[in-house]
Design an enzyme around this catalytic site. Structure first.
Site, PDB file in Angstrom:
ATOM      1  N   HIS A  84      73.491  58.621  17.826  1.00 46.23           N
ATOM      2  CA  HIS A  84      74.245  59.590  18.608  1.00 46.23           C
ATOM      3  C   HIS A  84      73.228  60.184  19.577  1.00 46.23           C
ATOM      4  O   HIS A  84      72.016  60.203  19.283  1.00 46.23           O
ATOM      5  CB  HIS A  84      74.825  60.691  17.724  1.00 46.23           C
ATOM      6  N   ASP A 143      71.123  62.545  17.822  1.00 43.42           N
ATOM      7  CA  ASP A 143      70.198  61.982  16.819  1.00 43.42           C
ATOM      8  C   ASP A 143      68.869  61.710  17.521  1.00 43.42           C
ATOM      9  O   ASP A 143      67.790  61.902  16.959  1.00 43.42           O
ATOM     10  CB  ASP A 143      70.685  60.635  16.267  1.00 43.42           C
ATOM     11  N   GLU A 159      84.877  52.215  20.475  1.00 43.69           N
ATOM     12  CA  GLU A 159      85.046  51.975  19.028  1.00 43.69           C
ATOM     13  C   GLU A 159      86.392  52.567  18.611  1.00 43.69           C
ATOM     14  O   GLU A 159      86.492  53.764  18.346  1.00 43.69           O
ATOM     15  CB  GLU A 159      83.904  52.637  18.238  1.00 43.69           C
ATOM     16  N   HIS A 204      88.328  50.877  10.353  1.00 44.67           N
ATOM     17  CA  HIS A 204      89.238  51.410  11.366  1.00 44.67           C
ATOM     18  C   HIS A 204      90.413  50.456  11.582  1.00 44.67           C
ATOM     19  O   HIS A 204      91.548  50.900  11.740  1.00 44.67           O
ATOM     20  CB  HIS A 204      88.507  51.650  12.677  1.00 44.67           C
ATOM     21  N   ASP A 222      88.603  57.623   5.745  1.00 46.98           N
ATOM     22  CA  ASP A 222      87.708  56.537   6.164  1.00 46.98           C
ATOM     23  C   ASP A 222      86.557  56.445   5.151  1.00 46.98           C
ATOM     24  O   ASP A 222      85.682  57.306   5.107  1.00 46.98           O
ATOM     25  CB  ASP A 222      87.185  56.906   7.562  1.00 46.98           C
ATOM     26  N   ASP A 230      84.139  53.996   4.461  1.00 49.95           N
ATOM     27  CA  ASP A 230      82.815  53.404   4.758  1.00 49.95           C
ATOM     28  C   ASP A 230      82.184  52.760   3.526  1.00 49.95           C
ATOM     29  O   ASP A 230      80.993  52.952   3.228  1.00 49.95           O
ATOM     30  CB  ASP A 230      81.858  54.456   5.363  1.00 49.95           C
ATOM     31  N   ASP A 240      78.260  50.155   9.147  1.00 50.54           N
ATOM     32  CA  ASP A 240      78.580  51.594   9.104  1.00 50.54           C
ATOM     33  C   ASP A 240      79.045  51.927   7.686  1.00 50.54           C
ATOM     34  O   ASP A 240      80.228  52.143   7.432  1.00 50.54           O
ATOM     35  CB  ASP A 240      79.645  51.942  10.156  1.00 50.54           C
TER      36      ASP A 240
HETATM   37  C1  GLO Z   1      83.616  57.334  12.332  1.00 49.67           C
HETATM   38  C2  GLO Z   1      82.864  56.369  13.115  1.00 49.67           C
HETATM   39  C3  GLO Z   1      81.476  56.846  13.434  1.00 49.67           C
HETATM   40  C4  GLO Z   1      80.925  56.109  14.608  1.00 49.67           C
HETATM   41  C5  GLO Z   1      79.634  56.697  15.085  1.00 49.67           C
HETATM   42  C6  GLO Z   1      79.084  55.981  16.284  1.00 49.67           C
HETATM   43  O1  GLO Z   1      84.665  57.077  11.824  1.00 49.67           O
HETATM   44  O2  GLO Z   1      82.848  55.126  12.475  1.00 49.67           O
HETATM   45  O3  GLO Z   1      80.630  56.702  12.311  1.00 49.67           O
HETATM   46  O4  GLO Z   1      80.755  54.775  14.318  1.00 49.67           O
HETATM   47  O5  GLO Z   1      79.852  58.037  15.385  1.00 49.67           O
HETATM   48  O6  GLO Z   1      79.877  56.192  17.364  1.00 49.67           O
HETATM   49 MG    MG Z   2      81.816  53.373  13.020  1.00 50.15          MG
END
Ligand code: GLO
Ligand code: MG
Length: 357
Positions: free
Chosen positions: A61, A64, A186, A225, A260, A262, A295
């Site tokens: 980010h 970051d 994304e 997603h 979500d 992950d 991710d």
């Molecule tokens: C959240 C996203 C997030 C993005 C990250 C990079 O649901 O997956 O983790 O991938 O902020 O843009």
């Molecule tokens: Mg992501």
């Protein structure tokens, strides 16, 4: 404007993919119901983890890379990013992308590019242009847009048609800001919004074609997603690959229509994981320098000592799946397809995944 030299080297010959993740993937376990459960790990220490686990790409980010971004001058931010770029190089790492974090400021409460307040929309664009400068200074041309707060809880609260126009305006402003940068959208259908704008890769690619330079707008697909949108992630990836617009992936897994999650790649549905790798491997994903991004987050209940095991594990599951894809009996597969023997094809796939062939 200085050209950005992106190293687009190492071809994934014989399964040699390149892997990346973001510092947020070593998480402290906070969730909406409670505080962090693990101690924070300093960014410099996180950087040391990458090579140890076999990763070479770092996803960022904007803040970051440059903490407290809204509080320092643009000049100072760019200088900090350039310094970090040099550190990455010395660690043998490469920045994969920079994503403007447009979901934490008071000015993005009601959306960023699609906020109803023009001053907030202006902030979102300015912050994105700064993210581009940071990316250039770090040494990457890739900008990721995860459109976290673009959407609504109350459908009547925004004019959705106009909101897409605002999104397009923002994309065009970014394209005009630097001749080399490319934007990867994304898509995600929900969370934190009830309904997000650009919820699938089809939506993202449709807006890419309307932009001032469609060749510089593509996508990053995250497994979870796509599943949250009720779609098959491998078909989503295939659609983007068909358009030559799959420029990154966020592989992980997701157990149904929940928050979500992950989860580790392949940990919920091996067959879906097989099909994602199959689609990527067949299309030569990675040959133009694309990374396999993971991710993934460890469980909230995971102890600190093994807080990065999920990254190494997900990478391993991917590599094992590459082997499964490449050792699948293609001759038997085409015989089944030719004979319209889909029961036979299903058996072939499942036996292969279970190691019974
Ligand atoms: C959240 C996203 C997030 C993005 C990250 C990079 O649901 O997956 O983790 O991938 O902020 O843009
Ligand atoms: Mg992501």
């Amino acid at each position: 404007m200085a050209r950005i030299a992106n190293k687009q080297g190492d071809k994934p010959v014989g399964g040699k993919y390149r892997f990346s993740f973001g510092p947020w993937n070593i998480s402290e376990g906070a969730d909406p119901f409670g505080p962090p459960v693990r101690k924070p790990v300093a960014f410099a220490r996180k950087l040391k983890v990458y090579r140890k686990l076999g990763f070479t790409g770092v996803q960022f980010h904007d803040d970051d890379a440059v903490p407290d971004l809204d509080r320092i001058s643009a000049k100072a931010a760019v200088a900090q990013a350039a310094k970090l770029g040099r550190i990455l190089k010395s660690e043998g790492l490469e920045p994969e992308f920079v994503a403007p974090r447009l979901w934490e400021s008071p000015r993005t409460i009601d959306g960023a590019y699609t906020s109803n307040d023009p001053a907030c929309r202006r902030y979102a664009i300015e912050r994105s242009l700064l993210a581009i400068d940071i990316a250039a200074a770090l040494g990457t041309k890739n900008i990721v847009l995860w459109l976290a707060r673009e959407g609504t809880y109350i459908r009547e609260a925004k004019n959705a048609r106009l909101a897409h126009d605002h999104l397009l305006t923002a994309i065009n402003r970014m394209l005009a800001h630097h001749p080399d940068i490319r934007i990867m959208i994304e898509p995600k259908p929900n969370e934190p919004m009830d309904h997000a704008y650009l919820p699938t890769i089809g939506h993202a690619i449709a807006i890419a074609y309307l932009s001032d330079d469609p060749s510089r707008v593509g996508g990053l697909i995250e497994t979870a997603h796509a599943k949250l949108a009720g779609l098959d992630p491998s078909d989503e990836m295939a659609f983007a690959l068909f358009h030559k617009k799959l420029w990154s992936v966020h592989l992980n897994d997701q157990n149904g229509l929940k928050f979500d999650e992950d989860r580790n790649f392949g940990a919920v549905n091996l067959r879906e994981a097989f099909n994602q790798v199959r689609v990527l491997d067949e299309a030569g994903y990675g040959w133009n320098g694309e990374y396999v991004g993971l991710d993934v987050k460890t469980f909230r209940t995971q102890k600190q000592e093994k807080e990065t095991a999920h990254l190494a594990n997900s990478k391993r599951f991917f590599e094992l799946m590459v082997h499964k894809v490449r050792t699948f009996d293609r001759k038997a597969e085409s015989q089944c397809i030719k004979a319209r023997d889909y029961e036979g094809l299903e058996r072939l796939v499942i036996e292969h995944l279970l190691g019974a062939d």
